[in-house]
Design an enzyme around this catalytic site. Structure first.
Site, PDB file in Angstrom:
ATOM      1  N   HIS A  27      46.102  19.888  -5.295  1.00  0.00           N
ATOM      2  CA  HIS A  27      47.094  19.834  -4.222  1.00  0.00           C
ATOM      3  C   HIS A  27      47.926  21.109  -4.179  1.00  0.00           C
ATOM      4  O   HIS A  27      48.964  21.199  -4.841  1.00  0.00           O
ATOM      5  CB  HIS A  27      48.007  18.627  -4.432  1.00  0.00           C
ATOM      6  CG  HIS A  27      47.273  17.328  -4.493  1.00  0.00           C
ATOM      7  ND1 HIS A  27      46.565  16.924  -5.602  1.00  0.00           N
ATOM      8  CD2 HIS A  27      47.131  16.340  -3.567  1.00  0.00           C
ATOM      9  CE1 HIS A  27      46.023  15.744  -5.363  1.00  0.00           C
ATOM     10  NE2 HIS A  27      46.352  15.355  -4.140  1.00  0.00           N
ATOM     11  N   HIS A 258      47.673  19.689   1.918  1.00  0.00           N
ATOM     12  CA  HIS A 258      48.187  18.699   0.959  1.00  0.00           C
ATOM     13  C   HIS A 258      47.307  18.560  -0.279  1.00  0.00           C
ATOM     14  O   HIS A 258      47.789  18.686  -1.393  1.00  0.00           O
ATOM     15  CB  HIS A 258      48.358  17.319   1.622  1.00  0.00           C
ATOM     16  CG  HIS A 258      48.484  16.208   0.623  1.00  0.00           C
ATOM     17  ND1 HIS A 258      49.698  15.792   0.140  1.00  0.00           N
ATOM     18  CD2 HIS A 258      47.548  15.478  -0.048  1.00  0.00           C
ATOM     19  CE1 HIS A 258      49.499  14.838  -0.762  1.00  0.00           C
ATOM     20  NE2 HIS A 258      48.215  14.633  -0.895  1.00  0.00           N
ATOM     21  N   GLU A 403      62.664  -5.925 -10.340  1.00  0.00           N
ATOM     22  CA  GLU A 403      61.758  -5.976 -11.498  1.00  0.00           C
ATOM     23  C   GLU A 403      61.052  -4.635 -11.710  1.00  0.00           C
ATOM     24  O   GLU A 403      60.933  -4.150 -12.841  1.00  0.00           O
ATOM     25  CB  GLU A 403      60.715  -7.093 -11.307  1.00  0.00           C
ATOM     26  CG  GLU A 403      61.296  -8.499 -11.289  1.00  0.00           C
ATOM     27  CD  GLU A 403      61.847  -8.892  -9.915  1.00  0.00           C
ATOM     28  OE1 GLU A 403      61.663  -8.135  -8.934  1.00  0.00           O
ATOM     29  OE2 GLU A 403      62.470  -9.965  -9.821  1.00  0.00           O
ATOM     30  N   HIS A 465      55.832 -19.941  -8.991  1.00  0.00           N
ATOM     31  CA  HIS A 465      56.495 -19.460 -10.198  1.00  0.00           C
ATOM     32  C   HIS A 465      55.670 -19.680 -11.465  1.00  0.00           C
ATOM     33  O   HIS A 465      56.099 -19.281 -12.544  1.00  0.00           O
ATOM     34  CB  HIS A 465      57.850 -20.150 -10.359  1.00  0.00           C
ATOM     35  CG  HIS A 465      58.901 -19.591  -9.436  1.00  0.00           C
ATOM     36  ND1 HIS A 465      58.713 -19.511  -8.078  1.00  0.00           N
ATOM     37  CD2 HIS A 465      60.138 -19.089  -9.685  1.00  0.00           C
ATOM     38  CE1 HIS A 465      59.801 -18.977  -7.532  1.00  0.00           C
ATOM     39  NE2 HIS A 465      60.676 -18.705  -8.478  1.00  0.00           N
TER      40      HIS A 465
HETATM   41  C1  LIG Z   1      51.724   4.742  -5.132  1.00  0.00           C
HETATM   42  C2  LIG Z   1      50.854   5.806  -4.552  1.00  0.00           C
HETATM   43  N1  LIG Z   1      50.255   5.588  -3.384  1.00  0.00           N
HETATM   44  C3  LIG Z   1      49.431   6.501  -2.874  1.00  0.00           C
HETATM   45  C4  LIG Z   1      49.181   7.673  -3.515  1.00  0.00           C
HETATM   46  C5  LIG Z   1      48.202   8.685  -2.947  1.00  0.00           C
HETATM   47  N2  LIG Z   1      48.959   9.840  -2.454  1.00  0.00           N
HETATM   48  C6  LIG Z   1      49.129  10.941  -3.194  1.00  0.00           C
HETATM   49  S1  LIG Z   1      50.084  12.091  -2.455  1.00  0.00           S
HETATM   50  C7  LIG Z   1      50.272  11.113  -1.083  1.00  0.00           C
HETATM   51  C8  LIG Z   1      51.086  11.582   0.076  1.00  0.00           C
HETATM   52  C9  LIG Z   1      52.426  11.960  -0.367  1.00  0.00           C
HETATM   53  O1  LIG Z   1      53.119  12.598   0.637  1.00  0.00           O
HETATM   54  P1  LIG Z   1      54.308  13.547   0.216  1.00  0.00           P
HETATM   55  O2  LIG Z   1      55.083  12.936  -0.860  1.00  0.00           O
HETATM   56  O3  LIG Z   1      55.021  13.899   1.449  1.00  0.00           O
HETATM   57  O4  LIG Z   1      53.580  14.783  -0.399  1.00  0.00           O
HETATM   58  P2  LIG Z   1      53.159  16.130   0.350  1.00  0.00           P
HETATM   59  O5  LIG Z   1      52.012  15.786   1.252  1.00  0.00           O
HETATM   60  O6  LIG Z   1      54.334  16.582   1.108  1.00  0.00           O
HETATM   61  O7  LIG Z   1      52.740  17.011  -0.756  1.00  0.00           O
HETATM   62  C10 LIG Z   1      49.591   9.913  -1.244  1.00  0.00           C
HETATM   63  C11 LIG Z   1      49.556   8.854  -0.227  1.00  0.00           C
HETATM   64  C12 LIG Z   1      49.840   7.864  -4.744  1.00  0.00           C
HETATM   65  N3  LIG Z   1      49.664   8.958  -5.474  1.00  0.00           N
HETATM   66  N4  LIG Z   1      50.692   6.935  -5.226  1.00  0.00           N
END
Ligand SMILES: Cc1ncc(C[n+]2csc(CCOP(=O)(O)OP(=O)(O)O)c2C)c(N)n1
Ligand SMILES: [Mg+2]
Length: 654
Positions: A27, A258, A403, A465
């Site tokens: 990334h 990204h 939680e 529960h």
């Molecule tokens: C809980 C979770 N859901 C989905 C992902 C997959 N994922 C990784 S980065 C991302 C997008 C994040 O967007 P942002 O925080 O704006 O990062 P940017 O594209 O700006 O680097 C996703 C959906 C993850 N790592 N964790």
């Protein structure tokens, strides 16, 4: 500084582009967009000493947007940490390199938390900030006086857990927590306006945070924002307007940067745009020297701190707690001897409270809490006063109905060190906390999850529960010890074992209903074996009953009834599968002999018991949702009676 901030930041951009290019995976966008803000933070504000990454009074930095891992790898390398080396970075995302796809706390010093599951880094940072204030209250500014910094992305601030974490941080007034929001308005699917239109700044203000805005690509503006954050007593969110993939002329500002390599042409174009005239993975000496000089800024503060520690009367105790060692001679043996001497019928949740009375008196490092079920989880002991905004020295946290936030905060506290967190909710709601429990296990940290109401034995609250599959699904998680003690003695033994494993989190599954004491003789901690023979067959052995928790007493009654019909039966109490699996083969074979019918009795999903009872064994369990009724009625209804079980066993033995 001889080299300007933009040029220093471009070293991060180049490393991020090159490493992702080499791996053809990763990334680049986030590190390139946040490079300037991160450079200001790491070269001018962050208190750390790359020569001693474990310095207890260092600032904590958490890259919550863990997909941007190349940002922290570059920062660690550039400021002079021993690892990652340039070769490590060349091996980004490859087997054996500590520069894994996402930052892993156990692979690199300076990576304070494993991040990647979005939102959890921020939530763990809240726990670190809690631990810092708590230890500050105990040891004073001389030993504990640091900040917690976070870089979070749009994703972190969309995930539900950010709400729980930020709400808790605002409530506790954690002013030494500063979160940079990489406000680039891009996520994987494209622009954030595809999916969100909320006012994040307004939301954080409503939590009781200070919100500052800045141009994240303008070092001077970032400095101003940080200075404003430092001057404010509230936790701070610094919204940094940035451009994802900044510097890549044709792709910046788009989701294309990204999570994929930019490609050789775009990398070459970015080098021209940034004025970065050096080959891949090559860093000019004057830029490295400037970074290293910035990295050594903290040395004198570190040295001064070391001298204060030397002079402190608390030195040994502080060092012990930060090392995570239990006090010399810590033992619950005396407490357990008292239980043996005066057997009681107790719910194991109550037994846990009694054990905690002993533990909390012996271990000043425990911090308890519950997600609004204190009276049900029995997590608060008499001497514990609450940890509040007014008094951080308290050792009990009212987490509220959070939680996931609680579990993540506990992870942060444990990662910070100096404290041992435990916290409770209903076992069913481990599902609400599960992603953080998984990170406890992955990060190898000691957390004790006090999970009560562990079966249909909770009765009238009904199937929403009543845990059915939770025990088994938790057992499936690597590096998590799942304990289901059968009585007060086993509960204390399991507590001692959980506390004794510094690199492993534990779940204690505890009952709401009273259980008779099954352990009546003094001796070693039998739960340490994971499973042990509680009762040996009198008549020739034809059955071995394996039971856990509330079903152990039932198994003893079943065995009695079988013996009455001439069928010899062992009863094995099996409080912890993970520990049993770690025993030597001879012991396991002795507990699970061939030739006898192996019977599992547990009020939960049977999936998995085959591991011990084989295909020809008998599993008495619950492979359906429960129902709402008094516990006794439910156990009868679902076949957890001596008569029903004995007849099933006899049928099999015929
Ligand atoms: C809980 C979770 N859901 C989905 C992902 C997959 N994922 C990784 S980065 C991302 C997008 C994040 O967007 P942002 O925080 O704006 O990062 P940017 O594209 O700006 O680097 C996703 C959906 C993850 N790592 N964790
Ligand atoms: Mg984004």
């Amino acid at each position: 500084m001889t080299v300007d901030t933009r040029t220093l930041a471009n070293a991060i951009r180049a490393l991020a582009m090159d490493a992702v290019e080499a791996a053809n995976s990763g990334h680049p966008g986030m590190p390139m967009g946040m490079a300037d803000a991160a450079t200001v933070l790491w070269t001018e504000y962050l208190k750390h000493d790359p020569a001693d990454p474990a310095w207890p009074d260092r600032d904590r930095f958490v890259l919550s947007a863990g997909h941007g891992s190349m940002l922290i790898y570059a920062l660690l390398h550039l400021t002079g940490y021993a690892r990652p080396t340039l070769d490590d970075i060349r091996g980004f995302r490859q087997l054996g390199s500590p520069c894994a796809g996402h930052p892993e706390n156990f692979l690199l010093d300076g990576v304070e938390a494993t991040t990647g599951p979005l939102g959890q880094g921020l939530a763990m940072a809240v726990g670190m900030a809690i631990a810092e204030r708590h230890l500050n209250a105990e040891y004073g500014d001389g030993l504990v006086d640091h900040r917690t910094w976070v870089i979070a992305g749009d994703g972190c601030l969309m995930e539900g857990v950010n709400h729980e974490a930020a709400g808790l941080a605002g409530h506790l007034g954690l002013g030494r927590l500063i979160v940079f929001w990489d406000d680039n308005r891009i996520t994987i699917d494209g622009a954030t306006d595809l999916s969100t239109s909320e006012d994040v700044a307004g939301r954080y203000a409503a939590y009781g945070w200070q919100v500052v805005r800045c141009d994240g690509l303008d070092a001077g503006d970032v400095r101003r924002a940080i200075d404003e954050a430092l001057a404010d007593p509230r936790p701070s969110l610094i919204a940094c307007r940035t451009i994802i993939g900044f510097g890549a002329p044709n792709k910046q500002g788009t989701a294309a940067t990204h999570g994929a390599a930019l490609g050789p042409e775009e990398v070459a174009a970015a080098r021209r745009t940034l004025g970065w005239d050096y080959p891949p993975f090559e860093l000019p000496p004057e830029i490295v020297a400037t970074w290293r000089a910035a990295g050594s800024r903290g040395q004198s503060a570190h040295e001064a701190w070391r001298q204060r520690l030397e002079a402190s009367a608390d030195k040994a105790e502080f060092a012990r707690r930060m090392a995570g060692d239990l006090p010399e001679g810590f033992s619950l043996d005396a407490y357990i001897a008292g239980l043996i001497a005066a057997p009681q019928k107790l719910a194991t949740r109550k037994a846990s409270e009694l054990a905690l009375e002993a533990i909390n008196a012996l271990l000043p490092e425990t911090i308890g809490g519950s997600a609004d079920l204190t009276g049900s989880n029995n997590t608060k002991t008499k001497g514990q006063k609450p940890l509040t905004k007014e008094d951080y020295s308290g050792r009990y946290l009212y987490y509220g109905i959070r939680e996931f936030g609680m579990a993540a905060a506990m992870n942060g506290m444990a990662l910070h060190g100096g404290v041992i967190p435990y916290g409770g909710t209903f076992l069913i709601f481990t599902d609400y906390a599960r992603p953080a429990i998984r990170l406890s296990a992955l990060q190898r940290i000691r957390i004790v999850y006090v999970m009560t109401h562990d079966s249909i034995g909770l009765g009238e609250d009904g199937p929403t529960h009543q845990p059915v599959e939770q025990l088994m699904s938790l057992r499936a998680m690597p590096n998590l010890d799942v304990y289901r003690p059968a009585d007060a003695v086993e509960t204390a033994e399991c507590w001692a074992l959980a506390l004794g494993r510094a690199g492993t989190p534990s779940v204690l599954a505890l009952t709401r209903q009273n259980l008779p004491q099954v352990r009546l003789e003094a001796g070693e901690n039998l739960c340490a074996r994971g499973a042990y023979r509680l009762r040996a067959a009198a008549a020739p052995r034809r059955a071995v009953l394996l039971a856990t928790g509330s079903e152990v007493a039932l198994a003893l009654d079943v065995a009695e009834a079988l013996e009455g019909q001439g069928v010899g039966a062992d009863v094995v109490s099996m409080p912890c599968w993970e520990r049993f699996d770690g025993q030597e083969a001879a012991y396991r074979a002795e507990i699970l002999p061939v030739g006898a019918l192996l019977v599992a009795i547990e009020a939960g999903a049977t999936l998995g018991w085959e591991r011990y009872i084989g295909r020809s064994g008998l599993a008495i369990g619950l492979d359906r949702f429960g129902a709402s009724a008094p516990a006794g009625d439910l156990f009868r209804h679902f076949g957890f009676t001596v008569e029903a079980i004995v007849s099933k066993i006899l049928e099999r033995l015929e």
